[in-house]
Design a protein around this motif. Structure first.
Motif, PDB file in Angstrom:
ATOM      1  N   ASP A  24       0.817  -1.217   0.000  1.00 56.24           N
ATOM      2  CA  ASP A  24       0.000   0.000   0.000  1.00 56.24           C
ATOM      3  C   ASP A  24       0.851   1.267   0.000  1.00 56.24           C
ATOM      4  N   GLY A  25       2.155   1.126  -0.233  1.00 52.90           N
ATOM      5  CA  GLY A  25       3.043   2.282  -0.245  1.00 52.90           C
ATOM      6  C   GLY A  25       3.802   2.466   1.046  1.00 52.90           C
ATOM      7  N   THR A  26       3.349   1.813   2.129  1.00 55.17           N
ATOM      8  CA  THR A  26       4.092   1.841   3.383  1.00 55.17           C
ATOM      9  C   THR A  26       5.038   0.642   3.425  1.00 55.17           C
ATOM     10  N   ALA A  27       5.917   0.631   4.415  1.00 55.04           N
ATOM     11  CA  ALA A  27       6.876  -0.477   4.542  1.00 55.04           C
ATOM     12  C   ALA A  27       6.126  -1.799   4.664  1.00 55.04           C
ATOM     13  N   PRO A  28       6.383  -2.776   3.773  1.00 52.79           N
ATOM     14  CA  PRO A  28       5.624  -4.039   3.826  1.00 52.79           C
ATOM     15  C   PRO A  28       6.089  -5.001   4.921  1.00 52.79           C
ATOM     16  N   LEU A  29       7.322  -4.829   5.403  1.00 53.50           N
ATOM     17  CA  LEU A  29       7.821  -5.754   6.420  1.00 53.50           C
ATOM     18  C   LEU A  29       7.565  -5.168   7.807  1.00 53.50           C
ATOM     19  N   THR A  30       6.386  -5.443   8.305  1.00 58.84           N
ATOM     20  CA  THR A  30       6.003  -4.996   9.645  1.00 58.84           C
ATOM     21  C   THR A  30       5.544  -6.200  10.458  1.00 58.84           C
ATOM     22  N   GLN A  31       5.637  -6.071  11.759  1.00 60.81           N
ATOM     23  CA  GLN A  31       5.166  -7.156  12.623  1.00 60.81           C
ATOM     24  C   GLN A  31       3.674  -7.377  12.439  1.00 60.81           C
ATOM     25  N   ALA A  32       2.946  -6.290  12.198  1.00 59.02           N
ATOM     26  CA  ALA A  32       1.498  -6.425  11.989  1.00 59.02           C
ATOM     27  C   ALA A  32       1.199  -7.245  10.736  1.00 59.02           C
ATOM     28  N   ASN A  33       1.967  -7.027   9.660  1.00 59.46           N
ATOM     29  CA  ASN A  33       1.751  -7.803   8.435  1.00 59.46           C
ATOM     30  C   ASN A  33       2.123  -9.264   8.636  1.00 59.46           C
ATOM     31  N   LEU A  34       3.207  -9.518   9.337  1.00 58.25           N
ATOM     32  CA  LEU A  34       3.574 -10.909   9.629  1.00 58.25           C
ATOM     33  C   LEU A  34       2.473 -11.575  10.457  1.00 58.25           C
ATOM     34  N   ASN A  35       2.035 -10.901  11.508  1.00 59.09           N
ATOM     35  CA  ASN A  35       0.983 -11.474  12.360  1.00 59.09           C
ATOM     36  C   ASN A  35      -0.299 -11.709  11.569  1.00 59.09           C
ATOM     37  N   GLY A  36      -0.629 -10.769  10.669  1.00 59.24           N
ATOM     38  CA  GLY A  36      -1.822 -10.927   9.848  1.00 59.24           C
ATOM     39  C   GLY A  36      -1.728 -12.132   8.940  1.00 59.24           C
ATOM     40  N   TYR A  37      -0.559 -12.334   8.351  1.00 59.62           N
ATOM     41  CA  TYR A  37      -0.332 -13.502   7.484  1.00 59.62           C
ATOM     42  C   TYR A  37      -0.508 -14.786   8.291  1.00 59.62           C
ATOM     43  N   LEU A  38       0.158 -14.861   9.438  1.00 62.38           N
ATOM     44  CA  LEU A  38       0.109 -16.082  10.241  1.00 62.38           C
ATOM     45  C   LEU A  38      -1.317 -16.389  10.690  1.00 62.38           C
ATOM     46  N   MET A  39      -2.031 -15.373  11.143  1.00 60.97           N
ATOM     47  CA  MET A  39      -3.401 -15.581  11.619  1.00 60.97           C
ATOM     48  C   MET A  39      -4.306 -16.068  10.495  1.00 60.97           C
ATOM     49  N   GLU A  40      -4.226 -15.410   9.330  1.00 58.54           N
ATOM     50  CA  GLU A  40      -5.102 -15.780   8.220  1.00 58.54           C
ATOM     51  C   GLU A  40      -4.762 -17.165   7.681  1.00 58.54           C
TER      52      GLU A  40
END
Length: 252
Positions: free
Chosen positions: A172-188
């Protein structure tokens, strides 16, 4: 657009071991490739914005939810030394990973590139950094390993769908490597794999369900996930610095 195929390198190998170990490593590589793809694509679009004035291009506009590149092809064998995948037997996990008669070149990433991206990079004549990043992205899209076909069209397909959806969301234009994105991937991933596992178990496909459970187990191991995450972050820092970008563009 037809998939762009390329042969495996002559020195490539198919890793030995049982299917359980192969599934652990395949899921781990799938997670790694997904985030490598994200930050590489981000670096390319950011460079097109900053160096070439193409601010009209969204960060996720060049992503396709299905593979456009593929290294290697599957294998089909009638040799009696190879066996059919027994979808109803959980002990299939103990079989050698290379013993099955129907094998696919299973993607790690299974994301693709809009053909427009190749033209944009080609039009940016003299930008060797952009050229190298684009080739790196093609490799990430195309990388595969040999896996039983029933895995590739089963639990692996669950991950394919997740990659296609989350790549668009996270770029989305922001840094893609964030803890929130990792957590979102794992949860989904764990949620959808659990639904898939339970559905297969109800149908009596306990072998397929067992494969899905291995993926869940891999994603549920905090030590292994953290080690992989630090590896990806380190790669992102190094790649960003190598191309003259601020690492905080891709790692937050």
């Amino acid at each position: 657009m037809p998939r762009i195929l390329s042969a495996a390198t002559p020195t490539s190998v198919v890793m030995a071991g049982d299917l359980r170990a192969a599934l652990h490593e395949h899921m781990r590589e799938r997670l790694r490739h997904f985030f490598l793809f994200l930050y590489t694509m981000h670096l390319i679009i950011a460079r097109l914005h900053g160096r070439h004035g193409r601010t009209d291009i969204d960060f996720n506009a060049m992503v396709r939810a299905a593979a456009t590149h593929q290294v290697d092809t599957g294998q089909r064998s009638g040799d009696q030394a190879y066996h059919a995948f027994d979808r109803a037997d959980a002990s299939v996990l103990d079989q050698p990973a290379t013993r099955f008669d129907r094998m696919d070149a299973a993607h790690f990433c299974n994301l693709g590139l809009d053909p427009t991206l190749a033209g944009l990079c080609a039009a940016s004549r003299g930008d060797e950094v952009l050229f190298d990043l684009y080739n790196q992205l093609k490799a990430l899209c195309g990388n595969t390993r040999q896996m039983p076909q029933r895995v590739n069209i089963g639990p692996d397909r669950v991950i394919d769908v997740i990659h296609g959806r989350l790549a668009k969301l996270f770029l989305d234009g922001t840094a893609p490597l964030t803890q929130a994105n990792l957590n979102g991937y794992l949860m989904e991933a764990k949620r959808l794999l659990t639904d898939y596992r339970d559905g297969q178990a109800r149908k009596g496909n306990t072998g397929v369900a067992a494969c899905a459970q291995v993926y869940i187990d891999e994603l549920s191991d905090p030590e292994r996930v953290e080690g992989l995450w630090q590896n990806v972050r380190n790669c992102a820092y190094a790649d960003a610095q190598a191309v003259g970008a601020d690492p905080t563009e891709v790692v937050a």
